[in-house]
Design a protein around this motif. Structure first.
Motif, PDB file in Angstrom:
ATOM      1  N   MET A  96       6.837  -6.002  30.740  1.00 30.96           N
ATOM      2  CA  MET A  96       5.409  -6.165  30.436  1.00 30.96           C
ATOM      3  C   MET A  96       4.570  -5.739  31.635  1.00 30.96           C
ATOM      4  N   SER A  97       3.618  -4.834  31.416  1.00 31.67           N
ATOM      5  CA  SER A  97       2.709  -4.407  32.480  1.00 31.67           C
ATOM      6  C   SER A  97       1.740  -5.536  32.811  1.00 31.67           C
ATOM      7  N   LYS A 129      -2.770  -3.151  31.708  1.00 34.34           N
ATOM      8  CA  LYS A 129      -2.593  -2.003  30.806  1.00 34.34           C
ATOM      9  C   LYS A 129      -3.976  -1.464  30.447  1.00 34.34           C
ATOM     10  N   LYS A 135      -5.660   1.348  28.287  1.00 35.03           N
ATOM     11  CA  LYS A 135      -5.217   2.169  27.159  1.00 35.03           C
ATOM     12  C   LYS A 135      -6.368   2.936  26.529  1.00 35.03           C
ATOM     13  N   THR A 166      -5.585   6.222  30.559  1.00 37.18           N
ATOM     14  CA  THR A 166      -4.455   5.341  30.267  1.00 37.18           C
ATOM     15  C   THR A 166      -3.631   5.158  31.534  1.00 37.18           C
ATOM     16  N   ASP A 213      -0.752   2.199  33.411  1.00 38.54           N
ATOM     17  CA  ASP A 213      -0.009   0.936  33.412  1.00 38.54           C
ATOM     18  C   ASP A 213       0.287   0.541  34.852  1.00 38.54           C
ATOM     19  N   ILE A 214       0.031  -0.721  35.190  1.00 39.13           N
ATOM     20  CA  ILE A 214       0.241  -1.208  36.552  1.00 39.13           C
ATOM     21  C   ILE A 214       1.140  -2.435  36.494  1.00 39.13           C
ATOM     22  N   GLU A 215       2.221  -2.411  37.288  1.00 39.41           N
ATOM     23  CA  GLU A 215       3.180  -3.498  37.302  1.00 39.41           C
ATOM     24  C   GLU A 215       2.847  -4.500  38.400  1.00 39.41           C
ATOM     25  N   TYR A 243      -5.980  -4.625  29.111  1.00 45.49           N
ATOM     26  CA  TYR A 243      -5.308  -5.913  29.021  1.00 45.49           C
ATOM     27  C   TYR A 243      -4.858  -6.349  30.414  1.00 45.49           C
ATOM     28  N   LYS A 246      -2.563  -9.054  31.948  1.00 47.43           N
ATOM     29  CA  LYS A 246      -1.519  -9.991  31.511  1.00 47.43           C
ATOM     30  C   LYS A 246      -1.681 -10.302  30.017  1.00 47.43           C
ATOM     31  N   GLU A 247      -1.871  -9.245  29.237  1.00 48.85           N
ATOM     32  CA  GLU A 247      -2.002  -9.284  27.775  1.00 48.85           C
ATOM     33  C   GLU A 247      -3.310  -9.916  27.296  1.00 48.85           C
TER      34      GLU A 247
END
Length: 283
Positions: free
Chosen positions: A1-2, A5, A7, A33, A35-37, A71, A73-74
């Protein structure tokens, strides 16, 4: 899970005349777009007007996408019920620390954020102590921020964000107003927070030497991401970077010109130490 995010984000603002009439719609961010961890250091580069600072303001809900979604953490930044949680997760440090420092004493300023989150008093002062230690400013806790240097003020601004215990810190041109010493102090503090506390760092900048140690680099132009990769991958494209009005680290630039002059040297260089090592190996 990023952790973060981004998008297909589009952000439009309306340009109005003196009468308040809409003259045109401007797309400041155009289909981005990313994504970052957790724990990554991510740099977003671009010249003035590229959209990088506008994008940064989306990451804790200051701005909301016209289209697409972000998003944290969602948690959708467009959903008002998540706004406080998002702002506790992602802290912002801006270019001018004077716009962010409001206390008349350093420790009071650092305490302001946690106090507004409703943190118990005893815990607030524990956080202030730890945050000032993290940016090496404990000795200045009873000083007036107005009497500090630019670099010291910026470290206090960072401490104020750290005291709220975010998992991510977004720094929007944090060293633009600083001298080289102040710039190094701030970047060292940021790198240490990432290393010791695993805080995700998103650095918005046009200073190429600041992003050498990033995990990922995104280059923006006219609201779009036009390049992405590691610092070494990005900066090896010297001519492409120049087409977008951007420079490369000084060591990379010098290696590039030495290569063009026929000297057998790698252009895959980022730091002065790597450049010196390469030059010492020449016959």
């Amino acid at each position: 899970m990023s952790m973060i995010k981004i998008k297909d984000v589009i952000y439009e603002y309306l340009r109005k005349n003196e009468l308040g009439e809409v003259e045109e719609t401007v797309q400041a961010v155009d289909g981005v777009t990313i994504d970052i961890e957790k724990g990554e250091i991510v740099a977003i580069l671009g010249h003035n007007g590229s959209g990088k600072s506008t994008l940064a303001k989306h990451l804790n809900g200051i701005l909301k996408p016209t289209k697409g979604a972000i998003y944290i953490k969602e948690m959708d930044t467009k959903d008002e019920k998540y706004l406080l949680d998002i702002r506790q997760t992602t802290g912002m440090v801006f270019q001018n620390p004077d716009n962010q420092i409001i206390g008349t004493v350093v420790e009071e300023d650092v305490a302001f954020g946690p106090e507004n989150l409703g943190i118990p008093t005893s815990e607030i002062w524990e956080r202030v102590e730890k945050s000032l230690e993290a940016v090496h400013m404990t000795a200045y806790r009873e000083h007036s921020p107005n009497k500090l240097s630019g670099g010291q003020k910026q470290r206090i601004a960072i401490a104020g964000v750290v005291a709220m215990e975010p998992e991510c810190i977004v720094l929007d041109e944090p060293t633009a107003m600083l001298d080289p010493v102040g710039r190094k102090d701030v970047l060292d503090a940021v790198m240490e927070l990432n290393e010791k506390k695993n805080i995700t760092i998103i650095l918005i900048t046009h200073n190429m030497d600041e992003v050498v140690f990033a995990d990922k680099v995104y280059v923006m132009d006219h609201g779009k991401v036009v390049l992405k990769g590691t610092p070494r991958e990005i900066f090896s494209n010297v001519e492409v970077m120049k087409q977008y009005g951007l420079e490369v680290p000084v060591a990379t630039e010098l290696a590039y010109w030495l290569k063009k002059e026929g000297i057998d040297i790698s252009t895959n260089i980022l730091t002065k130490e790597e450049l010196v090592e390469q030059l010492c190996q020449l016959n």
